[in-house]
Design an enzyme around this catalytic site. Structure first.
Site, PDB file in Angstrom:
ATOM      1  N   VAL A  16       1.103  -1.038  -0.028  1.00  0.00           N
ATOM      2  CA  VAL A  16      -0.075   0.359  -0.169  1.00  0.00           C
ATOM      3  C   VAL A  16       1.034   1.046   0.073  1.00  0.00           C
ATOM      4  O   VAL A  16       1.895   1.280   1.272  1.00  0.00           O
ATOM      5  CB  VAL A  16      -0.806  -0.221   1.439  1.00  0.00           C
ATOM      6  CG1 VAL A  16      -1.377   1.601   1.492  1.00  0.00           C
ATOM      7  CG2 VAL A  16      -1.891  -0.885   0.795  1.00  0.00           C
ATOM      8  N   LYS A  44       5.731  -3.062  -6.708  1.00  0.00           N
ATOM      9  CA  LYS A  44       6.233  -3.284  -8.019  1.00  0.00           C
ATOM     10  C   LYS A  44       5.925  -4.739  -8.474  1.00  0.00           C
ATOM     11  O   LYS A  44       5.130  -4.320 -10.075  1.00  0.00           O
ATOM     12  CB  LYS A  44       8.105  -3.658  -8.591  1.00  0.00           C
ATOM     13  CG  LYS A  44       8.469  -1.854  -7.731  1.00  0.00           C
ATOM     14  CD  LYS A  44       9.892  -2.531  -7.852  1.00  0.00           C
ATOM     15  CE  LYS A  44      10.783  -1.339  -7.075  1.00  0.00           C
ATOM     16  NZ  LYS A  44      10.442   0.252  -7.379  1.00  0.00           N
ATOM     17  N   ALA A  46       2.936  -6.060  -7.550  1.00  0.00           N
ATOM     18  CA  ALA A  46       1.187  -6.072  -8.102  1.00  0.00           C
ATOM     19  C   ALA A  46       0.899  -5.403  -9.012  1.00  0.00           C
ATOM     20  O   ALA A  46       0.347  -5.317  -9.644  1.00  0.00           O
ATOM     21  CB  ALA A  46       0.744  -5.194  -6.616  1.00  0.00           C
ATOM     22  N   GLY A 227      13.848   6.712 -19.010  1.00  0.00           N
ATOM     23  CA  GLY A 227      12.944   7.473 -18.640  1.00  0.00           C
ATOM     24  C   GLY A 227      12.241   8.978 -19.325  1.00  0.00           C
ATOM     25  O   GLY A 227      11.605   7.840 -20.452  1.00  0.00           O
ATOM     26  N   ASP A 257       7.227   0.325 -13.909  1.00  0.00           N
ATOM     27  CA  ASP A 257       5.783  -0.672 -13.704  1.00  0.00           C
ATOM     28  C   ASP A 257       5.307  -1.316 -14.820  1.00  0.00           C
ATOM     29  O   ASP A 257       4.249  -2.133 -15.345  1.00  0.00           O
ATOM     30  CB  ASP A 257       5.050  -1.318 -12.659  1.00  0.00           C
ATOM     31  CG  ASP A 257       6.327  -1.002 -11.278  1.00  0.00           C
ATOM     32  OD1 ASP A 257       6.961  -1.665 -11.303  1.00  0.00           O
ATOM     33  OD2 ASP A 257       6.066   0.007 -10.638  1.00  0.00           O
TER      34      ASP A 257
HETATM   35  O1  RIB Z   1       7.903   1.410  -8.375  1.00  0.00           O
HETATM   36  C1  RIB Z   1       6.787   1.799  -7.769  1.00  0.00           C
HETATM   37  C2  RIB Z   1       6.569   1.095  -6.556  1.00  0.00           C
HETATM   38  O2  RIB Z   1       7.711   1.136  -5.656  1.00  0.00           O
HETATM   39  C3  RIB Z   1       5.234   1.619  -5.762  1.00  0.00           C
HETATM   40  O3  RIB Z   1       3.907   1.777  -6.387  1.00  0.00           O
HETATM   41  C4  RIB Z   1       5.920   1.145  -4.419  1.00  0.00           C
HETATM   42  O4  RIB Z   1       4.763  -0.022  -3.386  1.00  0.00           O
HETATM   43  C5  RIB Z   1       7.184   0.450  -4.369  1.00  0.00           C
HETATM   44  O5  RIB Z   1       7.279  -0.781  -4.564  1.00  0.00           O
END
Ligand code: RIB
Length: 314
Positions: A16, A44, A46, A227, A257
């Site tokens: 979260v 990452k 999820a 990026g 992600d």
């Molecule tokens: O890559 C972004 C993610 O990195 C975020 O959602 C946070 O939870 C971290 O794990």
């Protein structure tokens, strides 16, 4: 060309995200006001699962959450987005993973992770999901769960002829090269590439040299995410820059992600490597125009409209 329905496995973290949008960083001992706060779903693993699912892939998640309220909500979020959670376990007396994130006005972030239940994902959990993972087109892996579990999933992929993609994030120095070589794709950003190779990555030439070193070391395919500068594909056949899609950044959280989850979805559907990378670049760029991680990811219908508009504009 008719696409096949992609099936993606993700062995990784669920968090979260507790996000504060700041105007500037306080210094130690100072208290300042910040304009905005949000809580949202992240992690990452999820995030990559959700990007692929929002784009219409069948996704099976192998993860762990705590027996707290956050864990309940994470499971509910996966269910609402159609991610298969039968391999998402709940750990007694453990908290769900959290990420405390600060985002500045330029959309850049810094992130503090508390692993919580993500630290309890074991190689045995990969084994327990074997029947489902062996039916996947691609398994996605990151480094927010124990390394042994990541390695077990890479070995699983090799044994079962299932392609794997390792996103070595967050960057870790202690990676076993022999295990990393098992991955079909390794997808670092520049920082992670520098740490993986021990080489500088300040210039385009340095990034290319570092990517080539991984290829020379026996990695099949390297995808460096850059990026706002797009991406770089490296294979034994050579290097191919993937051009960026220019946008105004609001929040880059989860952009990497978004890139990996969307790449997986299109590549697994039979789209060519370069075309899938082009889609991933556009999908990730769109995500940085909106706040948050998963909630900034477009659905398949939204993304089709974005691609159609871009096609008309070009
Ligand atoms: O890559 C972004 C993610 O990195 C975020 O959602 C946070 O939870 C971290 O794990």
């Amino acid at each position: 060309m008719t696409e096949k329905r992609p099936r993606i496995g993700v062995v990784g973290s669920s968090n979260v995200d507790v996000v504060t949008y700041i105007e500037r960083m306080p210094v130690w001992g100072e208290t300042i006001a910040a304009p905005r706060f949000e809580m949202s779903f992240g992690g990452k693993g999820a995030n990559q699962a959700v990007a692929a699912a929002k784009l219409g892939a069948d996704v099976v998640m192998v993860s762990k959450v705590g027996d707290d309220m956050l864990g309940e909500n994470v499971l509910g979020n996966f269910a609402a987005l159609g991610v298969d959670t039968k391999h998402v376990g709940r750990v007694a007396n453990q908290t769900t993973g959290t990420a405390t994130i600060l985002v500045n006005p330029a959309g850049e972030n810094l992130i503090l992770i508390v692993k919580g239940a993500n630290g309890d994902l074991t190689p045995a959990d990969v084994d327990a999901a074997a029947a489902d993972l062996s039916r996947c087109d691609l398994i996605l892996l990151q480094l927010e769960v124990p390394l042994d579990t990541v390695y077990a999933a890479l070995e699983f992929g090799k044994r079962h002829g299932v392609k794997t993609m390792l996103n070595p994030a967050p960057a870790l120095r202690a990676l076993d090269r022999d295990k990393v070589r098992l991955a079909s794709f390794v997808a670092p950003n520049e920082t992670e590439l520098a740490i993986l190779t021990g080489l500088p990555v300040e210039t385009e030439e340095e990034v290319a040299a570092a990517a080539n070193l991984l290829i020379a070391d026996g990695i099949e395919t390297v995808i460096v995410t850059l990026g706002a500068r797009g991406a770089l594909l490296a294979t034994p056949e050579g290097l191919k820059p993937i051009p960026p899609v220019k946008v105004d950044a609001a929040d880059s959280t989860g952009a990497g992600d978004a890139f990996i989850g969307s790449f997986a979805r299109y590549f697994a559907a039979g789209v060519s490597l370069e075309a899938a990378l082009g889609k991933a670049t556009r999908y990730a760029a769109d995500s940085v125009t909106k706040r948050g991680a998963q909630k900034s990811f477009a659905t398949e219908a939204e993304f089709k409209a974005i691609c159609a508009t871009a096609g008309r504009a070009s």
